[in-house]
Design a protein around this motif. Structure first.
Motif, PDB file in Angstrom:
ATOM      1  N   ASP A 136      80.851 110.194 -73.801  1.00 57.67           N
ATOM      2  CA  ASP A 136      80.502 111.262 -72.683  1.00 57.67           C
ATOM      3  C   ASP A 136      79.591 111.526 -72.631  1.00 57.67           C
ATOM      4  O   ASP A 136      77.914 111.694 -71.845  1.00 57.67           O
ATOM      5  CB  ASP A 136      81.411 112.046 -72.241  1.00 57.67           C
ATOM      6  N   LEU A 137      78.277 112.250 -73.612  1.00 59.92           N
ATOM      7  CA  LEU A 137      77.084 111.604 -73.850  1.00 59.92           C
ATOM      8  C   LEU A 137      75.946 110.995 -73.927  1.00 59.92           C
ATOM      9  O   LEU A 137      74.941 111.305 -73.208  1.00 59.92           O
ATOM     10  CB  LEU A 137      77.052 113.367 -75.700  1.00 59.92           C
ATOM     11  N   LEU A 138      76.226 109.485 -73.999  1.00 62.55           N
ATOM     12  CA  LEU A 138      75.086 108.539 -74.065  1.00 62.55           C
ATOM     13  C   LEU A 138      75.678 108.792 -72.869  1.00 62.55           C
ATOM     14  O   LEU A 138      74.659 107.792 -72.041  1.00 62.55           O
ATOM     15  CB  LEU A 138      77.073 107.545 -74.626  1.00 62.55           C
ATOM     16  N   LEU A 139      76.426 108.704 -71.941  1.00 67.89           N
ATOM     17  CA  LEU A 139      77.202 108.445 -70.756  1.00 67.89           C
ATOM     18  C   LEU A 139      75.837 109.570 -69.849  1.00 67.89           C
ATOM     19  O   LEU A 139      75.512 108.944 -69.142  1.00 67.89           O
ATOM     20  CB  LEU A 139      78.128 108.531 -69.766  1.00 67.89           C
TER      21      LEU A 139
ATOM     22  N   ARG B 136      69.153 100.743 -69.104  1.00 68.08           N
ATOM     23  CA  ARG B 136      69.483  99.193 -69.455  1.00 68.08           C
ATOM     24  C   ARG B 136      70.012  98.928 -71.052  1.00 68.08           C
ATOM     25  O   ARG B 136      70.614  98.152 -71.208  1.00 68.08           O
ATOM     26  CB  ARG B 136      68.455  97.664 -69.058  1.00 68.08           C
ATOM     27  N   SER B 137      68.721  99.916 -72.095  1.00 67.49           N
ATOM     28  CA  SER B 137      69.951  99.926 -72.919  1.00 67.49           C
ATOM     29  C   SER B 137      70.530 100.477 -74.023  1.00 67.49           C
ATOM     30  O   SER B 137      71.400 100.769 -74.505  1.00 67.49           O
ATOM     31  CB  SER B 137      68.369 100.532 -74.244  1.00 67.49           C
ATOM     32  N   TYR B 138      71.536 101.419 -72.504  1.00 68.00           N
ATOM     33  CA  TYR B 138      72.577 101.434 -72.700  1.00 68.00           C
ATOM     34  C   TYR B 138      74.339 101.175 -71.938  1.00 68.00           C
ATOM     35  O   TYR B 138      74.932 100.879 -72.553  1.00 68.00           O
ATOM     36  CB  TYR B 138      72.716 103.089 -72.067  1.00 68.00           C
ATOM     37  N   LEU B 139      73.422  99.574 -71.667  1.00 67.40           N
ATOM     38  CA  LEU B 139      74.570  99.072 -71.219  1.00 67.40           C
ATOM     39  C   LEU B 139      74.827  98.116 -72.490  1.00 67.40           C
ATOM     40  O   LEU B 139      74.291  97.553 -73.169  1.00 67.40           O
ATOM     41  CB  LEU B 139      74.011  98.057 -69.718  1.00 67.40           C
ATOM     42  N   THR B 140      75.635  97.093 -72.215  1.00 66.33           N
ATOM     43  CA  THR B 140      76.693  95.797 -73.162  1.00 66.33           C
ATOM     44  C   THR B 140      75.774  95.342 -72.776  1.00 66.33           C
ATOM     45  O   THR B 140      74.852  95.022 -71.607  1.00 66.33           O
ATOM     46  CB  THR B 140      77.601  95.750 -73.380  1.00 66.33           C
ATOM     47  N   PRO B 141      75.518  93.759 -73.546  1.00 68.84           N
ATOM     48  CA  PRO B 141      74.699  92.580 -72.424  1.00 68.84           C
ATOM     49  C   PRO B 141      75.334  91.715 -71.517  1.00 68.84           C
ATOM     50  O   PRO B 141      74.334  90.951 -70.603  1.00 68.84           O
ATOM     51  CB  PRO B 141      74.503  91.751 -74.168  1.00 68.84           C
ATOM     52  N   ALA B 142      76.647  91.669 -71.068  1.00 68.60           N
ATOM     53  CA  ALA B 142      77.079  91.432 -70.268  1.00 68.60           C
ATOM     54  C   ALA B 142      76.889  92.201 -68.682  1.00 68.60           C
ATOM     55  O   ALA B 142      76.209  92.119 -68.445  1.00 68.60           O
ATOM     56  CB  ALA B 142      78.531  91.549 -70.599  1.00 68.60           C
ATOM     57  N   ALA B 143      76.656  93.452 -69.096  1.00 69.59           N
ATOM     58  CA  ALA B 143      76.435  94.391 -67.874  1.00 69.59           C
ATOM     59  C   ALA B 143      75.000  94.383 -67.914  1.00 69.59           C
ATOM     60  O   ALA B 143      74.533  94.919 -66.598  1.00 69.59           O
ATOM     61  CB  ALA B 143      76.663  95.711 -68.128  1.00 69.59           C
ATOM     62  N   ARG B 144      74.136  94.409 -68.070  1.00 71.41           N
ATOM     63  CA  ARG B 144      72.568  94.202 -67.873  1.00 71.41           C
ATOM     64  C   ARG B 144      72.543  93.307 -67.327  1.00 71.41           C
ATOM     65  O   ARG B 144      71.818  93.247 -66.131  1.00 71.41           O
ATOM     66  CB  ARG B 144      72.355  93.802 -69.485  1.00 71.41           C
TER      67      ARG B 144
ATOM     68  N   VAL C 242      82.949 104.709 -63.981  1.00 68.87           N
ATOM     69  CA  VAL C 242      82.421 104.074 -65.491  1.00 68.87           C
ATOM     70  C   VAL C 242      83.226 103.375 -66.742  1.00 68.87           C
ATOM     71  O   VAL C 242      83.563 104.493 -67.262  1.00 68.87           O
ATOM     72  CB  VAL C 242      81.289 104.504 -66.149  1.00 68.87           C
ATOM     73  N   GLU C 243      82.806 102.170 -67.327  1.00 67.66           N
ATOM     74  CA  GLU C 243      83.778 102.181 -68.362  1.00 67.66           C
ATOM     75  C   GLU C 243      82.465 101.659 -69.558  1.00 67.66           C
ATOM     76  O   GLU C 243      81.756 101.160 -69.004  1.00 67.66           O
ATOM     77  CB  GLU C 243      84.243 100.577 -68.353  1.00 67.66           C
ATOM     78  N   LEU C 244      82.905 101.526 -70.712  1.00 65.39           N
ATOM     79  CA  LEU C 244      82.476 101.927 -72.118  1.00 65.39           C
ATOM     80  C   LEU C 244      82.623 101.033 -72.970  1.00 65.39           C
ATOM     81  O   LEU C 244      84.573 101.236 -73.161  1.00 65.39           O
ATOM     82  CB  LEU C 244      81.942 103.184 -72.342  1.00 65.39           C
ATOM     83  N   GLU C 245      82.655 100.709 -74.111  1.00 62.91           N
ATOM     84  CA  GLU C 245      83.006  99.968 -74.660  1.00 62.91           C
ATOM     85  C   GLU C 245      82.304  99.925 -76.078  1.00 62.91           C
ATOM     86  O   GLU C 245      81.064 100.470 -76.209  1.00 62.91           O
ATOM     87  CB  GLU C 245      83.637  98.976 -74.816  1.00 62.91           C
ATOM     88  N   GLN C 246      83.195  99.926 -77.432  1.00 64.94           N
ATOM     89  CA  GLN C 246      82.303 100.386 -78.534  1.00 64.94           C
ATOM     90  C   GLN C 246      82.057  98.322 -78.538  1.00 64.94           C
ATOM     91  O   GLN C 246      81.959  97.460 -78.554  1.00 64.94           O
ATOM     92  CB  GLN C 246      83.221 100.236 -79.965  1.00 64.94           C
ATOM     93  N   VAL C 247      80.445  98.816 -79.222  1.00 66.04           N
ATOM     94  CA  VAL C 247      79.451  97.189 -79.302  1.00 66.04           C
ATOM     95  C   VAL C 247      78.964  97.651 -81.114  1.00 66.04           C
ATOM     96  O   VAL C 247      78.472  98.604 -80.787  1.00 66.04           O
ATOM     97  CB  VAL C 247      78.598  97.270 -78.693  1.00 66.04           C
ATOM     98  N   GLY C 248      79.343  97.533 -81.942  1.00 65.85           N
ATOM     99  CA  GLY C 248      78.657  96.842 -83.490  1.00 65.85           C
ATOM    100  C   GLY C 248      78.502  98.864 -83.412  1.00 65.85           C
ATOM    101  O   GLY C 248      77.790  99.256 -84.188  1.00 65.85           O
ATOM    102  N   GLY C 249      79.332  99.748 -83.529  1.00 67.96           N
ATOM    103  CA  GLY C 249      80.200 100.178 -83.291  1.00 67.96           C
ATOM    104  C   GLY C 249      78.876 101.485 -82.598  1.00 67.96           C
ATOM    105  O   GLY C 249      79.498 102.770 -83.407  1.00 67.96           O
TER     106      GLY C 249
ATOM    107  N   TRP D 242      78.878 102.891 -79.291  1.00 68.70           N
ATOM    108  CA  TRP D 242      79.410 103.024 -77.706  1.00 68.70           C
ATOM    109  C   TRP D 242      78.143 103.019 -76.203  1.00 68.70           C
ATOM    110  O   TRP D 242      77.074 102.886 -76.316  1.00 68.70           O
ATOM    111  CB  TRP D 242      79.549 104.612 -76.568  1.00 68.70           C
ATOM    112  N   ARG D 243      79.291 101.595 -75.866  1.00 70.81           N
ATOM    113  CA  ARG D 243      77.795 101.068 -74.585  1.00 70.81           C
ATOM    114  C   ARG D 243      78.682 100.598 -73.469  1.00 70.81           C
ATOM    115  O   ARG D 243      80.212 100.781 -72.889  1.00 70.81           O
ATOM    116  CB  ARG D 243      77.868  99.835 -74.989  1.00 70.81           C
TER     117      ARG D 243
END
Length: 571
Positions: A56-59, A77-85, A142-149, A151-152
């Motif tokens: 929630d804080l990252l969002l 953009r740095s807060y998004l997954t590569p696919a979302a970017r 908004v959907e978030l998921e773990q990327v390399g430990g 949240w993105r």
């Protein structure tokens, strides 16, 4: 009504709805993007996700980063997954909300989460930084998921959502001036410019050459040729091209626009403007505001405005604590219900209530001399002058706007009806209409709501009020009176007991309350001068200095203590 617009990213349906009554007329509610003016000249601001940040804080950090347009919104953009970017388009829209509320939806886990996003929309930023008032509710998932430990954000609607505070923190408003369609006047077009840019002056040059905002365009004249361009700044000289077709008059007017825009934005002069390598005005290499004194957009702010008071049907001049009854019919007949007086004290537009008559009379003439009757009607609003005091507007019976023009040669008065197509959409009756100093905008109170329209001059003698939008929707029908401040903002008297007098910015982006400790609603009359605001509440005529005072309370006007009067600042 804002349209519901579902968006789909990576096979996840994202609900984005804007619901509530739309306040923009006509009802085209697709906001345009605010694109970077010149990414190459933008100072990059280091904004990056904090390691170990909760979802929630990252969002929330992402939405704050969205206020930084540098590098095509690279920070966000740095807060998004590569696919979302790859699929997120920040330039689709820029919506401004009062605040962003986040709630985690059930069913998430340590790898994936869904959050509901909600905010009350107050407006949108269009391309070029123009703020457009809107009202509605923004809702999205908004959907978030773990990327390399870490949240993105993996799926989200396109566009930028910005809290009002971030707009104030990251952007600054400036007036870009354009030539009015009558006399030697320039009209301000308020724009929001990102504060992190290296060169404010070059951004301003780009905005001037791009032309006025779509909303203001009917009230101004874009005097530049279609292919005119700002080509950059070199050795302190602003370089322009493709202006060979402009005659001396248009070059002078354009130079005045540029000089006053830079000066009002705090860019120091003198200024050097070249067209195709040569000074824009012949041999004059350096320009200052003194060269365009007649175009000063704040002329009224530099003058001492006369104050008049309407008391028990008679008009008085108020000066230095002394109250003097005017000579002639305005000060003796006791039947004046409303009046407008020119800044030079030579002309008055007046409404009279004759004894034993149901109709009101609208008349125009010399302040102390004879007034020529223009019309009679059941109800007539307080008159308002255009930039020239020989032209006055009134609203007849709440629905018909009349423009009365008095010939400077013969003294004859010709009246015509002003186009008001917007009334078909919003209905209601206009209880008050006030023209801005340049005559380019009209502030109206309709059934307790504040509306601002643009005055379109289709041809000589013909006017229409177009591009009407509701401002300060939070007033909720409590607006009673309105006037223009010299800086282009508005002062609004209301029936609200908590904050009876409000300040509304020129573009509707902000509403703030004036001190309310000792003023009581309803505030039935307001009038604004260069150094003082006047308001009539339930008890008396009060005044409040605009600057340079430690007092936060309104005070009775000297000479009128204990007297309930309506203020009239000469315009």
């Amino acid at each position: 009504m804002f349209a519901k617009k579902p968006l789909t990213l990576t096979a996840i349906v994202l609900s984005v709805a804007l619901t509530a009554s739309c306040t923009r007329l006509p009802t085209n509610t697709e906001p345009q993007a605010l694109r970077p003016f010149d990414p190459q000249s933008t100072a990059a601001e280091v904004v990056a996700p904090i390691p170990g940040r909760e979802a929630d804080l990252l969002l929330r950090d992402f939405y704050a980063a969205g206020a930084v347009p540098a590098g095509d919104y690279e920070a966000a953009r740095s807060y998004l997954t590569p696919a979302a970017r790859d699929v997120w388009n920040p330039s689709e829209s820029v919506l401004i909300v009062d605040r962003i509320d986040l709630n985690t939806q059930p069913g998430g886990n340590n790898q994936r989460r869904s959050l509901s996003v909600r905010g009350n929309v107050i407006g949108a930023l269009e391309e070029g930084g123009a703020f457009v008032p809107e009202a509605g509710v923004y809702e999205a998932t908004v959907e978030l998921e773990q990327v390399g430990g870490e949240w993105r954000i993996s799926s989200l609607p396109s566009g930028i959502i910005m809290e009002r505070n971030e707009l104030r923190n990251q952007y600054q408003p400036f007036n870009i001036y354009f030539a009015g369609k009558s006399s030697n006047v320039i009209v301000g077009d308020r724009r929001w410019v990102y504060s992190g840019r290296d060169s404010l002056d070059t951004v301003i040059m780009s905005l001037i050459t791009a032309g006025p905002s779509e909303r203001l365009a009917p009230a101004v004249e874009n005097i530049l040729p279609p292919d005119a361009a700002f080509t950059g700044k070199s050795d302190g000289i602003y370089e322009f091209s493709n202006m060979a077709s402009m005659d001396t008059e248009k070059r002078t007017q354009f130079a005045g626009q540029v000089v006053w825009t830079l000066a009002m934005a705090g860019v120091s002069g003198p200024y050097k403007l070249n067209v195709d390598g040569a000074p824009i005005l012949g041999d004059k290499e350096e320009l200052t505001t003194d060269d365009f004194a007649s175009m000063n957009p704040q002329t009224a702010s530099n003058d001492v405005a006369k104050l008049y008071a309407l008391t028990n049907g008679d008009v008085h001049e108020v000066s230095g604590g002394e109250v003097t009854r005017l000579e002639g019919e305005l000060g003796s007949e006791g039947n004046v219900s409303s009046v407008e007086i020119s800044s030079d004290g030579g002309v008055a537009a007046v409404l009279k209530n004759p004894d034993n008559e149901e109709e009101q009379i609208f008349a125009v003439g010399n302040l102390s001399g004879k007034k020529d009757e223009v019309l009679r009607a059941r109800t007539i609003s307080r008159p308002s002058f255009e930039q020239n005091s020989n032209v006055a507007w009134v609203v007849v019976d709440g629905t018909k706007v009349v423009r009365a023009v008095q010939s400077t040669d013969s003294g004859d008065i010709v009246s015509s009806e002003v186009g008001t197509p917007f009334l078909e959409d919003i209905g209601g009756e206009i209880s008050m209409l006030r023209l801005s100093r340049t005559g380019s905008r009209a502030a109206m109170i309709i059934d307790g709501r504040l509306f601002i329209g643009i005055v379109e001059r289709t041809r000589a003698g013909e006017r229409s009020i177009v591009n009407v939008m509701e401002y300060a929707t939070e007033l909720s029908g409590a607006a009673v009176s309105v006037d223009w401040n010299p800086d282009g903002s508005l002062v609004v008297g209301t029936s609200s007991p908590d904050s009876p007098v409000k300040r509304v910015e020129l573009d509707g982006s902000s509403v703030t309350a004036y001190p309310s400790g000792n003023i009581n609603g309803p505030v039935v009359a307001v009038s604004a001068g260069p150094t003082m605001i006047y308001a009539t509440d339930a008890n008396a005529l009060l005044q409040l200095p605009t600057t340079g005072t430690e007092y936060t309370n309104w005070r009775e006007v000297p000479g009128l203590q204990g007297v309930r009067s309506a203020p009239v600042v000469a315009k």
